[in-house]
Design an enzyme around this catalytic site. Structure first.
Site, PDB file in Angstrom:
ATOM      1  N   SER A  20       0.816  -1.223   0.000  1.00  0.00           N
ATOM      2  CA  SER A  20       0.000   0.000   0.000  1.00  0.00           C
ATOM      3  C   SER A  20       0.852   1.277   0.000  1.00  0.00           C
ATOM      4  O   SER A  20       1.818   1.401   0.742  1.00  0.00           O
ATOM      5  CB  SER A  20      -0.914   0.017   1.224  1.00  0.00           C
ATOM      6  OG  SER A  20      -1.594   1.253   1.265  1.00  0.00           O
ATOM      7  N   LYS A  71     -13.778  -4.421   1.285  1.00  0.00           N
ATOM      8  CA  LYS A  71     -14.665  -3.266   1.080  1.00  0.00           C
ATOM      9  C   LYS A  71     -16.146  -3.606   1.298  1.00  0.00           C
ATOM     10  O   LYS A  71     -16.916  -2.764   1.766  1.00  0.00           O
ATOM     11  CB  LYS A  71     -14.462  -2.682  -0.323  1.00  0.00           C
ATOM     12  CG  LYS A  71     -13.098  -2.017  -0.485  1.00  0.00           C
ATOM     13  CD  LYS A  71     -12.940  -1.400  -1.862  1.00  0.00           C
ATOM     14  CE  LYS A  71     -11.504  -0.951  -2.070  1.00  0.00           C
ATOM     15  NZ  LYS A  71     -11.307  -0.302  -3.366  1.00  0.00           N
ATOM     16  N   TYR A 226      -2.040   0.425 -12.033  1.00  0.00           N
ATOM     17  CA  TYR A 226      -0.894   1.255 -12.393  1.00  0.00           C
ATOM     18  C   TYR A 226       0.385   0.430 -12.278  1.00  0.00           C
ATOM     19  O   TYR A 226       0.426  -0.579 -11.558  1.00  0.00           O
ATOM     20  CB  TYR A 226      -0.819   2.510 -11.515  1.00  0.00           C
ATOM     21  CG  TYR A 226      -0.662   2.223 -10.046  1.00  0.00           C
ATOM     22  CD1 TYR A 226      -1.770   2.132  -9.216  1.00  0.00           C
ATOM     23  CD2 TYR A 226       0.599   2.036  -9.494  1.00  0.00           C
ATOM     24  CE1 TYR A 226      -1.632   1.851  -7.878  1.00  0.00           C
ATOM     25  CE2 TYR A 226       0.749   1.761  -8.143  1.00  0.00           C
ATOM     26  CZ  TYR A 226      -0.374   1.673  -7.341  1.00  0.00           C
ATOM     27  OH  TYR A 226      -0.228   1.389  -6.026  1.00  0.00           O
ATOM     28  N   GLY A 248      -3.792   3.990 -13.538  1.00  0.00           N
ATOM     29  CA  GLY A 248      -4.646   4.350 -12.408  1.00  0.00           C
ATOM     30  C   GLY A 248      -3.948   4.983 -11.213  1.00  0.00           C
ATOM     31  O   GLY A 248      -4.557   5.096 -10.140  1.00  0.00           O
TER      32      GLY A 248
END
Ligand code: ATR
Length: 284
Positions: A20, A71, A226, A248
């Protein structure tokens, strides 16, 4: 800075989480705004997401970002206090506590939209093809429609999933029916101004099997994934005549900026953060 002088605590929860970039992004936004904060990566066990969230907020944490694969679970946890964006997406990537209650929003769609605007390809009045019908696609269908695209077609390797996504969106907003289409990859058609790849294929360097002739003059190919080098989808798009290509990374920074605004009430400047991340990608 909180009233006690202790920096407020933020973090991102996922599994895996080592990759991350969110700590770098939020710490940089914090420095821009002279807000003292901490932001950490939190690895939740696959069967321990809810407990991880409750512990974080129970210890005084102020806000969490949520990433794969949690999510939908975050959506359930914040079910009583969801933003409209989160409700429409059926997924939450931003949580915060207010008056002792857990609130949830989804900023992925707005992250994509601000990035398209930044690139000079805002979707208003445009024909948009969305490739993929998984979690990543689900979060951006309604924001794209809301932003006023003239027509949107969702195509997917498994056509039934694209039809399901369309049906879910139309059920929530019946007025979308005329502008929103769905089908298999071979039904992608042509003359699209923007083609967005929301499949996970680029993670494995595999482009979706799209027919030729997709791109209108001056069109943009956009990959939500990305990477340091052009992704498989973006290479395919160049070969098929797309005039412009973008990955992205800007969407990642855009969704983080929108989360920052929810938590701190300020919109940060995304450009320097985007440039720093791009440099870092090239050197790692
Ligand atoms: P995510 O949350 O990243 O969207 P997902 O829900 O597993 O992950 O969805 C992955 C998406 O990528 C799906 O649309 C999948 O197509 P299928 O529904 O047919 O499985 C798509 N996908 C993955 N690999 C692909 C490939 N090689 N070619 C085309 N589509 C691919």
């Amino acid at each position: 800075m909180s009233s006690s002088g202790t920096p407020k605590r933020y973090g991102v929860v996922g599994h895996p989480i080592a990759q991350s970039r969110s700590p770098f992004i939020h710490q940089t936004f914090g420095r821009q705004a002279a807000i003292d904060l901490t932001y950490e990566k939190i690895l939740a066990p696959l069967d321990g997401f809810a407990q991880t969230v409750h512990e974080f907020f129970g210890q005084g944490g102020a806000g969490l970002n949520i990433t794969v694969p949690f999510k939908e679970q975050a959506f359930e946890l914040a079910r009583a206090h969801l933003s409209e964006r989160a409700r429409l997406a059926g997924a939450v990537n931003t949580l915060w506590m207010r008056d002792g209650r857990l609130h949830g929003c989804n900023t992925d769609g707005v992250g994509l939209l601000t990035d398209l605007e930044r690139l000079g390809h805002g979707p208003k009045g445009k024909s948009v093809l969305l490739v993929g019908a998984g979690g990543a696609a689900k979060g951006v269908v309604l924001p794209l429609m809301d932003a006023g695209c003239a027509r949107l077609r969702v195509v997917n390797r498994t056509a039934a999933r694209a039809h399901g996504l369309r049906a879910h969106a139309v059920e929530q907003l019946p007025a979308l029916a005329d502008r929103l289409g769905a089908g298999g990859l071979d039904e992608a058609g042509g003359q699209w101004d923007i083609v967005i790849n929301a499949t996970s294929g680029s993670l494995h360097d595999t482009p979706p099997e799209l027919p030729p002739g997709l791109y209108a003059q001056g069109a943009l190919a956009y990959d939500m994934v990305y990477a340091a080098a052009p992704t498989a989808f973006l290479r395919q798009a160049r070969d098929q005549g797309a005039a412009h290509a973008a990955d992205g990374l800007g969407m990642l920074v855009g969704q983080a900026a929108a989360a920052f605004r929810i938590w701190h009430g300020l919109m940060p400047d995304v450009q320097p953060v985007l440039e720093a991340l791009r440099r870092e990608l090239h050197y790692t």
